[in-house]
Write a protein that holds these residues in place. Structure first.
Motif, PDB file in Angstrom:
ATOM      1  N   GLY A 125     -34.473   2.441 -10.487  1.00 31.68           N
ATOM      2  CA  GLY A 125     -33.974   3.541 -11.307  1.00 31.68           C
ATOM      3  C   GLY A 125     -32.666   4.015 -10.711  1.00 31.68           C
ATOM      4  O   GLY A 125     -32.588   4.238  -9.500  1.00 31.68           O
ATOM      5  N   GLY A 126     -31.638   4.125 -11.511  1.00 25.35           N
ATOM      6  CA  GLY A 126     -30.342   4.594 -11.048  1.00 25.35           C
ATOM      7  C   GLY A 126     -29.988   5.914 -11.694  1.00 25.35           C
ATOM      8  O   GLY A 126     -30.369   6.174 -12.841  1.00 25.35           O
ATOM      9  N   GLY A 127     -29.273   6.757 -10.956  1.00 22.21           N
ATOM     10  CA  GLY A 127     -28.899   8.055 -11.509  1.00 22.21           C
ATOM     11  C   GLY A 127     -27.571   8.544 -10.971  1.00 22.21           C
ATOM     12  O   GLY A 127     -27.245   8.314  -9.813  1.00 22.21           O
ATOM     13  N   ALA A 165     -26.226  10.533 -15.954  1.00 21.83           N
ATOM     14  CA  ALA A 165     -26.626   9.241 -16.501  1.00 21.83           C
ATOM     15  C   ALA A 165     -27.797   8.703 -15.699  1.00 21.83           C
ATOM     16  O   ALA A 165     -27.804   8.791 -14.465  1.00 21.83           O
ATOM     17  N   GLY A 166     -28.779   8.180 -16.404  1.00 18.96           N
ATOM     18  CA  GLY A 166     -29.939   7.591 -15.747  1.00 18.96           C
ATOM     19  C   GLY A 166     -30.384   6.343 -16.470  1.00 18.96           C
ATOM     20  O   GLY A 166     -30.258   6.242 -17.691  1.00 18.96           O
ATOM     21  N   GLU A 199     -36.343   3.248 -20.675  1.00 15.47           N
ATOM     22  CA  GLU A 199     -36.241   1.868 -21.154  1.00 15.47           C
ATOM     23  C   GLU A 199     -34.790   1.434 -21.309  1.00 15.47           C
ATOM     24  O   GLU A 199     -34.491   0.246 -21.355  1.00 15.47           O
ATOM     25  N   GLU A 200     -33.864   2.378 -21.404  1.00 22.06           N
ATOM     26  CA  GLU A 200     -32.441   2.082 -21.528  1.00 22.06           C
ATOM     27  C   GLU A 200     -31.650   3.230 -20.917  1.00 22.06           C
ATOM     28  O   GLU A 200     -32.220   4.290 -20.596  1.00 22.06           O
ATOM     29  N   GLU A 201     -30.368   3.031 -20.742  1.00 22.55           N
ATOM     30  CA  GLU A 201     -29.551   4.067 -20.120  1.00 22.55           C
ATOM     31  C   GLU A 201     -29.453   5.292 -21.024  1.00 22.55           C
ATOM     32  O   GLU A 201     -29.259   5.167 -22.236  1.00 22.55           O
ATOM     33  N   VAL A 202     -29.585   6.453 -20.402  1.00 18.79           N
ATOM     34  CA  VAL A 202     -29.446   7.725 -21.116  1.00 18.79           C
ATOM     35  C   VAL A 202     -28.291   8.486 -20.470  1.00 18.79           C
ATOM     36  O   VAL A 202     -28.244   8.620 -19.252  1.00 18.79           O
TER      37      VAL A 202
END
Length: 239
Positions: free
Chosen positions: A104-106, A120-121, A217-220
């Motif tokens: 998980g990236g943020g 962004a996550g 499930e996808e970038e937000v």
């Protein structure tokens, strides 16, 4: 020879920092032995050493962390330091699940007055190593800066190994060296782009975000808003 005699010999020849690394390496070797016996899988010496280095780093960071209740750190909290006019700060972080090979990236972006500009996550599968996860997240942060039209920016993260590699100013021949080389070019001789290490306690907003991002499930991407937990953390650090 007993373990006590072996340990006494190690203590007499190594300082505290080296002993911490040795202990983590020995623990990793033991876990790898169990994995070989029960799963028939075994990591190579370089991977074992890398895991040991990361565990030492995480240990020191955990020693400085505060308890998180309801998404906001309680107790000791690193307060926001006001930036120079028109500067922005991008805090980035990674959560990595080795078992599922998922990360998980943020990224949390704030203005010089600590107002939330964007966040962004995202999550990704088939990421095989924490360092690769950290490198790709920092790379995504550099792209987000361009997308937001930011000129002067500070990139803060708690990935000390990666940050030292990027700031090393020498050719990197590691397995993730190409990403490091690209990041070196991005930061090298650019006074309007700064890369800084910050302990995890000072990277709390991004740390909270990546825990949420593992379920995406996808970038937000949020603009001037974000999840409730992030807004609470940003407000708390202003006080």
């Amino acid at each position: 020879m007993s373990f006590v005699h072996i340990w006494d010999g190690l203590v007499s020849r190594h300082n505290k920092t080296e002993l911490e690394l040795i202990v983590c390496a020995l623990r990793t070797i033991w876990l790898q032995r169990n994995r070989l016996v029960f799963e028939g899988k075994l990591k190579g010496p370089k991977k074992v050493w890398l895991i040991a280095r990361l565990e030492v780093k995480d240990f020191h960071q955990q020693c400085g962390m505060t308890q998180i209740v309801g998404g906001v750190a309680k107790g000791t909290l690193m307060k926001w330091s006001k930036l120079a006019f028109n500067w922005f700060k991008l805090n980035w972080n990674v959560a990595f699940c080795e078992k599922n090979k998922r990360m998980g990236g943020g990224i949390v972006v704030r203005s010089w007055e600590s107002d939330l500009v964007a966040a962004a996550g995202w999550s990704k599968r088939f990421i095989t190593n924490p360092l690769l996860a950290e490198a790709t997240t920092l790379e995504r942060a550099t792209y987000l800066r361009i997308e937001l039209g930011l000129y002067e920016a500070i990139f803060e993260g708690d990935a000390l190994v990666l940050i030292n590699d990027v700031k090393g100013k020498i050719e990197n021949w590691s397995w993730y060296g190409q990403i490091v080389e690209d990041l070196m070019l991005f930061f090298y001789h650019n006074n309007n782009r700064q890369l800084k290490f910050i302990p995890r306690i000072g990277n709390n907003a991004a740390h909270i975000l990546v825990k949420l991002a593992l379920g995406f499930e996808e970038e937000v991407v949020w603009i001037e808003e974000g999840p409730r937990e992030i807004l609470q953390c940003v407000d708390c650090e202003k006080l």
